[in-house]
Structure formats: structure tokens, C-alpha cells
Design a protein around this motif. Structure first.
Motif, PDB file in Angstrom:
ATOM      1  N   UNK A 234       0.840  -1.207   0.000  1.00  0.00           N
ATOM      2  CA  UNK A 234       0.000   0.000   0.000  1.00  0.00           C
ATOM      3  C   UNK A 234       0.871   1.251   0.000  1.00  0.00           C
ATOM      4  N   UNK A 235       1.970   1.183   0.736  1.00  0.00           N
ATOM      5  CA  UNK A 235       2.895   2.306   0.808  1.00  0.00           C
ATOM      6  C   UNK A 235       3.534   2.561  -0.565  1.00  0.00           C
ATOM      7  N   UNK A 236       4.011   1.467  -1.202  1.00  0.00           N
ATOM      8  CA  UNK A 236       4.623   1.591  -2.535  1.00  0.00           C
ATOM      9  C   UNK A 236       3.599   2.117  -3.548  1.00  0.00           C
ATOM     10  N   UNK A 237       2.366   1.616  -3.447  1.00  0.00           N
ATOM     11  CA  UNK A 237       1.297   2.026  -4.371  1.00  0.00           C
ATOM     12  C   UNK A 237       1.033   3.527  -4.237  1.00  0.00           C
ATOM     13  N   UNK A 238       0.917   4.010  -2.987  1.00  0.00           N
ATOM     14  CA  UNK A 238       0.651   5.430  -2.750  1.00  0.00           C
ATOM     15  C   UNK A 238       1.794   6.290  -3.290  1.00  0.00           C
ATOM     16  N   UNK A 239       3.023   5.834  -3.067  1.00  0.00           N
ATOM     17  CA  UNK A 239       4.188   6.595  -3.537  1.00  0.00           C
ATOM     18  C   UNK A 239       4.198   6.684  -5.067  1.00  0.00           C
ATOM     19  N   UNK A 240       3.923   5.545  -5.713  1.00  0.00           N
ATOM     20  CA  UNK A 240       3.935   5.551  -7.186  1.00  0.00           C
ATOM     21  C   UNK A 240       2.757   6.319  -7.762  1.00  0.00           C
ATOM     22  N   UNK A 241       1.620   6.300  -7.077  1.00  0.00           N
ATOM     23  CA  UNK A 241       0.461   7.070  -7.547  1.00  0.00           C
ATOM     24  C   UNK A 241       0.791   8.559  -7.518  1.00  0.00           C
ATOM     25  N   UNK A 242       1.491   8.983  -6.469  1.00  0.00           N
ATOM     26  CA  UNK A 242       1.898  10.390  -6.363  1.00  0.00           C
ATOM     27  C   UNK A 242       2.867  10.756  -7.487  1.00  0.00           C
ATOM     28  N   UNK A 243       3.795   9.828  -7.786  1.00  0.00           N
ATOM     29  CA  UNK A 243       4.740  10.066  -8.896  1.00  0.00           C
ATOM     30  C   UNK A 243       3.996  10.174 -10.221  1.00  0.00           C
ATOM     31  N   UNK A 244       2.994   9.292 -10.396  1.00  0.00           N
ATOM     32  CA  UNK A 244       2.235   9.319 -11.654  1.00  0.00           C
ATOM     33  C   UNK A 244       1.484  10.633 -11.808  1.00  0.00           C
ATOM     34  N   UNK A 245       0.908  11.113 -10.717  1.00  0.00           N
ATOM     35  CA  UNK A 245       0.158  12.374 -10.766  1.00  0.00           C
ATOM     36  C   UNK A 245       1.099  13.519 -11.113  1.00  0.00           C
TER      37      UNK A 245
END
Length: 264
Positions: A234-245
Motif C-alpha cells: 500500500x505504501x509503494x502504491x501510494x508513492x507511485x500514484x503520487x509520482x504518476x500524478x
């Protein structure tokens, strides 16, 4: 379809002082997709190398359809596994030769069918000599996405029961990655597939995801369950979602600036 892959209590280290994998167990049922994710250095790609028997394990076992890969001839083992790596090695030869390398004695029709499935056939027809066009030293005349399509066509021609995608799209820009991803998803449907991935957006549809951290499986499950579990995934997912945005907002910025300068 056949090709169940099973890792059973696998321990591995390149040398005794430095153990990479600790007691790793998982099963990929025939025709299903298992994704392996985790921070860099967690041992993800090591799993692909062990399956291909580039290295032998210290303890535990690895089987394909119940056969221990240590007992199988390397040649027949490698015939059963198709690998699409991050950086494809192309021969300084024709495009056709590079695809045909997947299977000896393939006909031109079969080569073209594989290229069509990898969605590179139309591109090849635009080349000066079509399938006879030489790709140049190390495939330099092809873009990253085109090289990946050649790799995919080669693997399709080989038609292996087990498919390994080892960080296959991590060197591509996000648009090319999305295009390649749809091709990979289509070919993974008929095969047992192991996906080693850095970008989690490419594995949301996997039947099971295992999360490796320092060589141990710390979480496993489907994407939605892992996001809910609020752990490392979940932590990795949130971090990558922020990068994608961030990526997508930086892509629209220049247009906004232009509009502002024009008094928009």
C-alpha cells in the motif's frame, strides 16, 4: 494449458555470506499470473534467474509441472520458458532473423503472425526492406518500444508454456509502456506467467501478487486486498500514484504556460 510453477522453501545466495532469498514459497497455477514486487534489491529478478537455472539454489525445490528443474535438461527447461527482459539483446542482422530466433525453422508466415500479435508487423512493413531490414549494431535503429515488440514476437514464436516478464517495461516511457502492457496482458492470458515488476500499475490484474522485502515474502494477495492491508504494498502504491500524478501534471504544464502567455 500446462506449466504450473512452484517454489518450495527456496533459499538462495550468490555466496554463503550473502543470502538473497529466505524460505520463499509460492505456486503459480497453470495459466495464471503471479507478480513479484518489492523495493529494489529485494531479490525479485533473482527468482527469474533461478527459474531459468542461471543459478542453483541452496535448499528447497523449484518445479514446473511437478518436475524438479534441477533434474531436467537445461535445454528442454529453457525451451519451456519464454523471457521478455528489460533490455533486449538484438543481433546485428535482419528484423526477421531477430524474431525467428525464437524458434528454429519457423516459416515466414509464422514469423509474421508473431509480429502481428506483438503489434510490430505494420511498423516492419514501413522499413526500407521490410523483414529483411538490418537492425544495426545492438538494435540501435529501433526505439525501446520497438525492441520490446521484437522481444515479444520472438517469445510468441517460441510459444512457451511459461512466460517470465522481467521488468519488461520499466525502461519505457509511460505511453509506450501502456501500449506494450496491453500486448503482454493478451499473451499472458494463455500462459503461466511470472511478472517481475517495479511499476505496480502493470500488475494490478495479476491473480496473485507477492511482495518481497530483503529476500522474504512479507505480503501476498490480490491488488485490492494488498492496498486495503495498508502494509508495504500500500505504501509503494501510494508513492507511485503520487509520482504518476506528478508526471501527468508536468506533461500538461507547457500548454498551460503557453495559454497564460497568450493571455488565456
Amino acid at each position: 494449458s500446462t506449466g504450473e510453477v512452484r517454489f518450495d522453501h527456496v533459499d538462495f545466495g550468490y555466496d554463503p555470506e550473502r543470502q538473497i532469498l529466505h524460505d520463499v514459497s509460492f505456486t503459480v497455477p497453470a495459466g495464471k499470473t503471479l507478480a513479484i514486487v518489492g523495493p529494489s534489491g529485494a531479490g525479485k529478478s533473482t527468482i527469474a534467474r533461478i527459474l531459468f537455472r542461471f543459478y542453483d539454489i541452496q535448499s528447497g525445490s523449484v518445479t514446473i509441472d511437478g518436475q524438479d528443474i534441477a533434474q531436467v535438461q537445461q535445454q528442454s527447461l529453457r525451451a519451456a520458458i519464454g523471457i521478455v527482459p528489460q533490455d533486449m539483446v538484438l543481433f546485428n542482422d535482419t528484423v526477421g532473423y531477430n524474431i525467428a530466433y525464437g524458434r528454429e525453422g519457423a516459416s515466414q508466415q509464422e514469423i509474421e503472425a508473431a509480429a502481428r500479435a506483438a503489434q510490430i508487423h505494420d511498423f516492419i512493413l514501413t522499413l526500407p526492406l521490410g523483414y529483411e531490414t538490418r537492425v544495426g549494431e545492438r538494435g540501435l535503429k529501433l526505439s525501446g518500444g520497438e525492441k520490446q515488440r521484437v522481444a515479444i514476437a520472438r517469445t510468441l514464436l517460441k510459444d512457451p508454456p511459461v512466460l517470465v516478464l522481467d521488468e519488461a517495461t520499466s525502461a519505457l516511457d509511460s505511453r509506450t509502456e501502456n501500449e506494450i502492457q496491453s500486448v503482454l496482458s493478451a499473451i499472458a492470458r494463455q500462459r503461466t506467467t511470472l511478472v517481475v515488476a517495479h511499476r505496480l500499475s502493470t500488475v494490478v490484474d495479476a491473480d496473485e501478487i507477492i511482495v518481497l522485502d530483503q529476500g522474504r515474502i512479507v505480503e501476498r494477495g490480490r491488488h485490492a486486498d494488498l492496498v486495503r492491508a495498508d502494509g508495504l504494498y500500500a505504501l509503494m502504491w501510494a508513492r507511485q500514484a503520487a509520482e504518476r500524478a506528478e508526471e501527468s501534471s508536468s506533461e500538461i504544464m507547457p500548454d498551460r504556460l503557453a495559454a497564460m502567455e497568450a493571455g488565456g
